[in-house]
Write an enzyme that holds these catalytic residues in place. Structure first.
Site, PDB file in Angstrom:
ATOM      1  CB  VAL A 180     -14.671 -38.657 -15.243  1.00 48.08           C
ATOM      2  CG1 VAL A 180     -16.156 -38.655 -15.580  1.00 48.08           C
ATOM      3  CG2 VAL A 180     -14.203 -40.087 -15.034  1.00 48.08           C
ATOM      4  CB  CYS A 181     -15.396 -33.941 -14.355  1.00 45.99           C
ATOM      5  SG  CYS A 181     -16.464 -35.078 -13.489  1.00 45.99           S
ATOM      6  N   GLY A 182     -12.942 -33.475 -16.449  1.00 45.04           N
ATOM      7  CA  GLY A 182     -12.158 -32.535 -17.244  1.00 45.04           C
ATOM      8  C   GLY A 182     -12.435 -32.758 -18.723  1.00 45.04           C
ATOM      9  CD  GLN A 238     -19.538 -34.260 -19.559  1.00 40.64           C
ATOM     10  OE1 GLN A 238     -19.062 -35.355 -19.304  1.00 40.64           O
ATOM     11  NE2 GLN A 238     -20.709 -34.117 -20.121  1.00 40.64           N
ATOM     12  CB  CYS A 282     -15.903 -36.224 -10.424  1.00 39.32           C
ATOM     13  SG  CYS A 282     -16.452 -35.624 -12.001  1.00 39.32           S
TER      14      CYS A 282
END
Lengths: 139, 179
Positions: free
Chosen positions: A46-48, A50, A118
């Site tokens: 998810v955040c990587g 981003q 996250c």
């Protein structure tokens, strides 16, 4: 829940590894607005991912003479691999858990926030090309 | 929930009747496998609602991750200038597994478009500003991945499965009917 920092709050100074043999001082960029993007881990779905979006929007940041810096707990070598794979054109800072950052931060809970978010959002994984997420949507 | 910040205009690619009570808008990337998977579902949804739904497509290419996405978006725009946007849009998604510059030229040829004109348009970036403007309209509306759907301007927070999109659209339709 943590409070949002008021506008004008100055970020604590830090020195972090930016490549395997270079450091970056936040004060090096003092004349420019800097967006610090904290994320939990390179290669996290998810955040990587981003980071790939910030990468696409990078020309817009540069138009306003602003810099974007990604910060996670990963090491410089791993950052290098991610940056190469995703063709990222902005620096990823390593070792954000070092004492230098944690001890100087007036709001450690804020530094922790992206990590907590996250973890929560991953439970509602919704496939999409950048890890589009049903729960956090616009995040 | 995200809101569409840039309203639909005649410059958008619109499929379906102008007076349809519900508008489904997608931000998509021609190289994104999830957008490819969503493509037949969107068509099924359009068929299901018939004249009650219109569809708008805006480009959201992740150019650094998907190396053919920008050229594909510009090729669709090129076809659009010749009133063949949806034909090219469908053809690209239907052949997404072999998306490449040669494929884009082959599709242009198959639609009776000039390959030389397409080459010049791509080299000169003739449609790059349109694609970029689509992309940033998405960024402003909080799009953070593709496909991203908006139903009458409200971001669809569910998945792109038929069983998620269809009831969400139906809900908007009923809300309209009650007013």
């Amino acid at each position: 829940m943590s409070k949002v920092l008021p506008a004008g709050t100055v970020a604590p100074g830090f020195t972090l590894r930016v490549t395997p043999d270079q450091n970056l001082l936040l004060s090096d960029l003092a004349s420019k607005p800097v967006a610090l993007a904290f994320y939990p881990a390179d290669w996290s779905p998810v955040c990587g991912d981003q980071m790939a979006l910030y990468n696409e929007v990078l020309p817009e940041f540069h138009k306003h003479e602003a810099e974007v810096l990604g910060i996670s707990a990963d090491g410089a070598w791993r950052h290098q691999a991610l940056a190469k794979s995703r063709r990222l054109h902005f620096p990823l800072l390593a070792g954000f858990r070092t004492r230098a950052v944690r001890d100087r931060s007036p709001r450690r809970d804020l530094l922790e926030l992206p990590l907590a978010d996250c973890r929560q959002s991953r439970r509602r994984w919704n496939p999409g090309c950048l890890g589009k997420n049903a729960e956090t949507g616009g995040r | 929930m995200g809101k569409l910040r840039v309203p639909v205009t005649p410059y958008d690619h619109i499929k379906g009747p102008a007076n349809a009570p519900v508008t489904l808008l997608e931000y998509g990337d021609y190289e994104c496998p999830h957008c490819g998977a969503a493509h037949p579902i969107v068509n099924r949804v359009l068929e299901h609602f018939d004249s009650k739904l219109r569809f708008v497509f805006r480009h959201f290419p992740l150019t650094q991750v998907h190396l053919n996405a920008e050229a594909a978006a510009e090729t669709a725009e090129f076809a659009g200038e010749h009133q063949l946007f949806w034909e090219m849009h469908d053809a690209i998604y239907e052949n997404q597994d072999r998306l490449s510059p040669p494929l884009l030229f082959a599709l242009a040829r198959a639609l009776g478009l000039s390959e030389v004109e397409l080459r010049d348009a791509l080299v000169n970036g003739r449609y790059a500003p349109k694609v970029k403007s689509d992309f940033f309209s998405g960024v402003r509306s909080g799009v953070n991945g593709t496909p991203a759907f908006f139903i009458n301007g409200d971001q669809h927070m569910g998945t792109y499965a038929f069983d998620s999109l269809m009831p969400a659209i139906a809900q908007h339709l009923h809300a309209r009917a009650r007013v």
